[in-house]
Scaffold this motif. Structure first.
Motif, PDB file in Angstrom:
ATOM      1  N   TRP A 447     -10.997 -33.908 -49.675  1.00 56.52           N
ATOM      2  CA  TRP A 447     -10.989 -35.460 -49.107  1.00 56.52           C
ATOM      3  C   TRP A 447     -11.655 -36.364 -49.877  1.00 56.52           C
ATOM      4  O   TRP A 447     -12.234 -36.026 -50.890  1.00 56.52           O
ATOM      5  CB  TRP A 447     -11.713 -35.098 -47.797  1.00 56.52           C
ATOM      6  N   VAL A 450     -16.239 -40.819 -49.453  1.00 57.85           N
ATOM      7  CA  VAL A 450     -16.986 -41.213 -48.555  1.00 57.85           C
ATOM      8  C   VAL A 450     -16.723 -40.144 -47.386  1.00 57.85           C
ATOM      9  O   VAL A 450     -17.894 -39.922 -46.681  1.00 57.85           O
ATOM     10  CB  VAL A 450     -16.234 -42.534 -47.954  1.00 57.85           C
ATOM     11  N   TRP A 451     -15.824 -39.462 -47.143  1.00 53.69           N
ATOM     12  CA  TRP A 451     -15.576 -38.624 -45.920  1.00 53.69           C
ATOM     13  C   TRP A 451     -16.200 -37.497 -46.113  1.00 53.69           C
ATOM     14  O   TRP A 451     -16.929 -36.702 -45.420  1.00 53.69           O
ATOM     15  CB  TRP A 451     -14.093 -38.358 -45.770  1.00 53.69           C
ATOM     16  N   ARG A 452     -16.422 -37.084 -47.449  1.00 53.54           N
ATOM     17  CA  ARG A 452     -17.076 -35.684 -47.549  1.00 53.54           C
ATOM     18  C   ARG A 452     -18.631 -36.014 -47.575  1.00 53.54           C
ATOM     19  O   ARG A 452     -18.988 -34.928 -46.842  1.00 53.54           O
ATOM     20  CB  ARG A 452     -16.881 -35.274 -49.316  1.00 53.54           C
ATOM     21  N   GLY A 454     -20.027 -38.310 -45.472  1.00 51.11           N
ATOM     22  CA  GLY A 454     -20.392 -38.550 -43.954  1.00 51.11           C
ATOM     23  C   GLY A 454     -19.957 -37.192 -43.436  1.00 51.11           C
ATOM     24  O   GLY A 454     -20.854 -36.972 -42.317  1.00 51.11           O
ATOM     25  N   LEU A 455     -19.213 -36.269 -43.739  1.00 52.32           N
ATOM     26  CA  LEU A 455     -19.001 -34.866 -42.719  1.00 52.32           C
ATOM     27  C   LEU A 455     -20.489 -34.081 -43.472  1.00 52.32           C
ATOM     28  O   LEU A 455     -21.006 -33.186 -42.576  1.00 52.32           O
ATOM     29  CB  LEU A 455     -17.926 -34.290 -43.305  1.00 52.32           C
ATOM     30  N   GLN A 752     -20.126 -47.936 -50.235  1.00 51.29           N
ATOM     31  CA  GLN A 752     -19.770 -46.720 -49.955  1.00 51.29           C
ATOM     32  C   GLN A 752     -21.080 -45.943 -49.104  1.00 51.29           C
ATOM     33  O   GLN A 752     -20.638 -45.267 -48.116  1.00 51.29           O
ATOM     34  CB  GLN A 752     -19.703 -45.863 -51.323  1.00 51.29           C
ATOM     35  N   ARG A 755     -20.110 -47.027 -45.530  1.00 50.20           N
ATOM     36  CA  ARG A 755     -19.150 -46.289 -44.917  1.00 50.20           C
ATOM     37  C   ARG A 755     -19.455 -44.989 -44.586  1.00 50.20           C
ATOM     38  O   ARG A 755     -18.996 -44.384 -43.803  1.00 50.20           O
ATOM     39  CB  ARG A 755     -17.989 -46.581 -45.905  1.00 50.20           C
ATOM     40  N   ILE A 756     -20.334 -44.447 -45.569  1.00 50.27           N
ATOM     41  CA  ILE A 756     -20.621 -42.952 -45.310  1.00 50.27           C
ATOM     42  C   ILE A 756     -21.739 -42.941 -44.014  1.00 50.27           C
ATOM     43  O   ILE A 756     -21.166 -42.055 -42.963  1.00 50.27           O
ATOM     44  CB  ILE A 756     -21.670 -42.474 -46.558  1.00 50.27           C
ATOM     45  N   VAL A 759     -19.315 -43.417 -40.884  1.00 52.99           N
ATOM     46  CA  VAL A 759     -18.500 -42.187 -40.976  1.00 52.99           C
ATOM     47  C   VAL A 759     -19.303 -41.196 -39.942  1.00 52.99           C
ATOM     48  O   VAL A 759     -18.800 -40.304 -38.916  1.00 52.99           O
ATOM     49  CB  VAL A 759     -17.864 -41.394 -42.021  1.00 52.99           C
ATOM     50  N   GLU A 760     -20.481 -40.947 -40.492  1.00 58.28           N
ATOM     51  CA  GLU A 760     -21.474 -39.960 -40.005  1.00 58.28           C
ATOM     52  C   GLU A 760     -21.508 -40.279 -38.186  1.00 58.28           C
ATOM     53  O   GLU A 760     -21.404 -39.377 -37.376  1.00 58.28           O
ATOM     54  CB  GLU A 760     -22.645 -39.832 -40.415  1.00 58.28           C
ATOM     55  N   LEU A 763     -18.172 -40.328 -35.794  1.00 53.73           N
ATOM     56  CA  LEU A 763     -17.867 -38.981 -35.467  1.00 53.73           C
ATOM     57  C   LEU A 763     -18.811 -38.375 -34.724  1.00 53.73           C
ATOM     58  O   LEU A 763     -18.200 -37.504 -33.708  1.00 53.73           O
ATOM     59  CB  LEU A 763     -17.805 -38.123 -36.955  1.00 53.73           C
TER      60      LEU A 763
END
Length: 834
Positions: A447, A450-452, A454-455, A752, A755-756, A759-760, A763
């Protein structure tokens, strides 16, 4: 030392104070309201009844009993009450109302709020009618108009704003028209077979022992099916009913307090991680593990006490609002005052739970080794489990069960609450743990950046995954379950307005009127969906044991609900089952070789009455005894819009008994409904028409008011969950700043990083709300299957909107509290690291 060390952490821990304060505010508010309501009921008990003694029966009082009743007191009043269509000729309005014909000075206690005030004296002199303000407002009628009740037309001389013992909601469901008792006969509505409630009101001298006065009459009252109502019995019954409401709401508030305490444990856990280095220094200087533990326990206990006191003050304000919200449900005016027992209970429970929840993460301080001063990454000292942890958990569980018992006074309910709470918390905690494990185990390496990141924050150190899923998920669970249950209840009534289901019920049709009523409907093109004869009777014995014996003999009557022994039964007769019925055991209704009727009873009634096939039921049919044998059981779909019965007789038994008929039909629109009601009032004034569409609207209004109160309490849970989020973010801010600086040092932009963070928290909010919604769907399904016995199809769109709203709110709070992450310069953190 506790005071000195807290200087740098007070601001970060104040949010945990707010979480505790919210939970205690809800708890103190509900308990204070319950105490004030109980006190008001005690103070206004006479106003609830309107008299010292009320005797009521569904048939005229026995002539042999009347002389003895007259000698009880010189101050008496009589009433005959029945349902009937009433008409306002000026505005052509027709509605089913409760007609009460009163003779005498009732009510003797309480304020009968009538405008103008002089109308009460004129009414008692027999000069006109008094009508509920709700009924006048619906049709735009006013004082000075006339109201037609059966064949009688009366001048409206006053509007009734409040009647002692009647709530505003009661007036909306069954608005009342008061007529002089001497003119009831002129209405032509009290005939053979009419359903009329006869009441007699008594006023005694102050200090009279009413229970002792009527004790010699108990056997005669039971034999004549006369119910008694005294000030003491009404006070006990009303207090019990509203105690059930307040104890349920207090348990909902207790959930909010527990969520706050979950936040306490999370916040203190993060706080302790920051303090481990300072504790190691204290250990090097000679402090013992016990001393170090007490330093931080004193800090958290002090903050817990502060939160408890703030919450108690807020709760006093909450309990002042609740009487206004619940005013339509309450038969008394609640006098608001400070309830010190409720405040003491709330402060004690809040402080005790906050300390116990904080103690769980604080136990690790006892084992901090001085070696940490030399080795920053040393973790061996706190990794081993603390032997005191099990003891603290046990005390915590006992505290929760003890408080639940304090609210319910029943161990079964307390254990059920504890088990349900444990199941919900366990399911949410399991989901949080599974999410953390799944993200780490199946990390999507392909992915975007940013998604990596945040996850990865979902399982990195200082993460709030488990805490937020539990707190926000439980609040969402309460709200969603309420919404689904309300929709489930409404759907059972809404079927009355769907497809070709009947939406108008005509009842009290006398046998000689049936053909005329059917002809009227046929002329207007309305279908006759169902026609049913109904006979009223009372149960007098089960297996030759009288109802009086069963009530008094605790061994014989144990387990048989009181309503089975004392209710009025409305039964019908036929040899076949309707589409809403299914035979489950035995045979259909039939007559035996000797003519004895074999009846079919509803499954649930069969179980609650502790019956077996072959048992005998003796009924009193308008004074004549009738013995029947239980020959079979039926499963009845009570949600179907048609007449359903607990007891079904065969043909050839009840045809000669006094009875009335019910006809179900369907009107295509409001105009047709109004026209048929007008025709019924002119041609058959004793026939009543029940508009199921109006019932649906009334049920909707009732559920909306109830749901507002529960939503109000569930809102405390949501707010507490969001405060837990805010406090967790604030306390763990240093860890997030450090990670952000490292990312910026490696070339990440502020956008960035923003956005991280988004996302966290988005979610977390989305997963927490979805977890709560999943639990609510299961809970509503269980209620539909095991409680309401109805089909269940949840409306998912509003639930998805709720999930999106909670996720958005969680993300917004997370971004707001993480704003320092974007503004702190990298050099500041790098210097601290060096």
């Amino acid at each position: 030392m506790a005071w000195r060390d807290s200087r740098r952490g007070r601001g970060r821990l104040l949010l945990f104070v707010a979480g505790v304060a919210l939970g205690i505010a809800a708890l103190v508010g509900i308990n204070s309201f319950g105490d004030n309501l109980a006190r008001s009921i005690n103070e206004q008990a006479r106003e609830l009844v309107g008299a010292d003694l009320v005797l009521s029966s569904n048939q005229p009082f026995d002539s042999t009993l009347v002389p003895a009743l007259r000698r009880l007191s010189p101050v008496q009043a009589q009433e005959r009450a029945f349902g009937s269509l009433v008409q306002f000729p000026r505005v052509q309005g027709v509605r089913l109302a409760q007609v009460r014909g009163i003779t005498g000075g009732f009510p003797y206690y309480g304020d009968w709020d009538v405008q103008p005030r002089a109308a009460v004296a004129a009414f008692r002199a027999g000069c006109g009618a008094l009508v509920d303000d709700v009924l006048l407002s619906q049709f735009g009628a006013r004082v000075g108009d006339s109201v037609r009740v059966g064949r009688l037309s009366l001048l409206i001389i006053g509007k009734v704003l409040h009647t002692p013992g009647q709530s505003g909601l009661g007036s909306a469901v069954a608005p009342t028209v008061f007529v002089p008792g001497a003119q009831v006969a002129a209405t032509g509505l009290v005939q053979r077979g009419s359903r009329v409630q006869y009441r007699q009101y008594f006023r005694f001298a102050p200090g009279t022992d009413v229970a002792a006065l009527i004790k010699p009459f108990e056997t005669r009252f039971d034999r004549a099916n006369i119910d008694t109502d005294t000030v003491a019995s009404r006070q006990q019954r009303t207090g019990r009913a509203f105690h059930d409401l307040t104890r349920y709401l207090s348990l909902v508030a207790f959930v909010a307090l527990l969520l706050g305490c979950v936040g306490v444990a999370s916040t203190v856990s993060l706080y302790v991680r920051e303090k481990l280095a300072a504790v190691a220094v204290l250990r090097c200087l000679g402090a013992s593990g016990r001393q170090a533990l007490l330093i931080y326990l004193i800090q958290t206990a002090g903050l817990g006490l502060l939160g408890a006191l703030i919450g108690a003050a807020l709760g006093a304000g909450v309990q002042a609002v609740l009487p206004r919200v619940l005013g339509d449900f309450l038969p008394v005016a609640v006098r608001v005052g400070v309830s010190w027992p409720a405040i003491a209970t709330g402060v004690g429970a809040g402080l005790g739970l906050a300390v116990l929840f904080a103690l769980l993460p604080l136990l690790s301080i006892r084992r901090v080794a001085p070696l940490r001063v030399l080795r920053a990454a040393f973790e061996a000292d706190t990794a081993a489990p603390d032997p005191l942890r099990g003891l603290v958990l046990g005390v915590l569980a006992l505290g929760i069960l003890g408080f639940a018992y304090l609210q319910t006074h029943e161990w079964k309910l307390a254990l059920g609450f504890g088990a349900g709470l444990a199941a919900a918390l366990g399911a949410l905690a399991g989901l949080g743990w599974a999410l953390t494990w799944a993200v780490r185990r199946y990390f999507p390496g392909g992915w975007g950046y940013v998604w990596r990141q945040g996850l990865a924050n979902l399982y990195r150190p200082q993460n709030q995954t488990l805490t937020l899923i539990i707190s926000i998920g439980l609040g969402t669970f309460l709200l969603a379950t309420l919404y689904l249950t309300q929709g489930l209840l409404l759907s059972r009534v809404a079927t009355a307005d769907a497809g070709k289901q009947p939406n108008l019920v005509l009842y009290d049709i006398q046998p000689e009127q049936r053909a005329g009523v059917e002809a009227l409907l046929t002329q207007r093109g309305l279908p006759i969906v169902q026609r049913v004869p109904i006979v009223t009777m009372r149960l007098s014995a089960i297996n030759r044991r009288t109802v009086t014996e069963l009530k008094r003999d605790t061994a014989g009557g144990k387990g048989i609900p009181a309503w089975i022994l004392s209710r009025e039964y409305r039964v019908t007769y036929r040899d076949t089952l309707s589409p809403s019925e299914k035979l489950t055991a035995g045979t259909l209704p039939r007559r035996g070789p000797d003519g004895t009727p074999y009846v079919s009873v509803d499954n649930s009634y069969f179980e609650r009455a502790k019956l077996k096939l072959g048992d005998t039921l003796t009924f009193n049919v308008q004074g004549a005894p009738l013995v029947a044998i239980v020959g079979g059981t039926r499963e009845v779909d009570w949600s179907r819009v048609q007449t359903n019965f607990l007891v079904l007789f065969p043909k050839g038994v009840l045809e000669g008994a006094p009875q009335f008929h019910v006809i179900l039909t369907r009107t295509p629109n409001t105009a047709a409904l109004g026209a048929v009601q007008q025709a019924l009032v002119r041609q058959f004034p004793n026939v009543s028409a029940l508009d199921l569409g109006l019932i649906l609207q009334t049920v909707d209004d009732i559920l909306s008011k109830i749901s507002f109160v529960v939503r109000f309490m569930a809102g405390f849970s949501i707010a507490t969950g969001l405060l837990v989020l805010a406090s967790s973010v604030v306390v763990s801010r240093y860890q997030r700043v450090r990670e952000s600086v490292l990312l910026r040092t490696l070339g990440a932009s502020r956008r960035q990083i923003l956005r991280i963070t988004l996302v966290e928290y988005a979610l977390l909010g989305l997963l927490a709300s979805l977890a709560g919604i999943m639990l609510s769907v299961l809970a509503a399904w269980a209620l539909a299957v095991w409680v309401f016995d109805s089909p269940y199809t949840p409306n998912l769109l509003p639930l998805l909107v709720l999930a999106g709203g909670v996720a958005g709110l969680t993300a917004a709070i997370g971004l707001f509290n993480s704003r320092d992450v974007l503004t702190r310069p990298p050099l500041e953190v790098l210097r601290a690291e060096g």
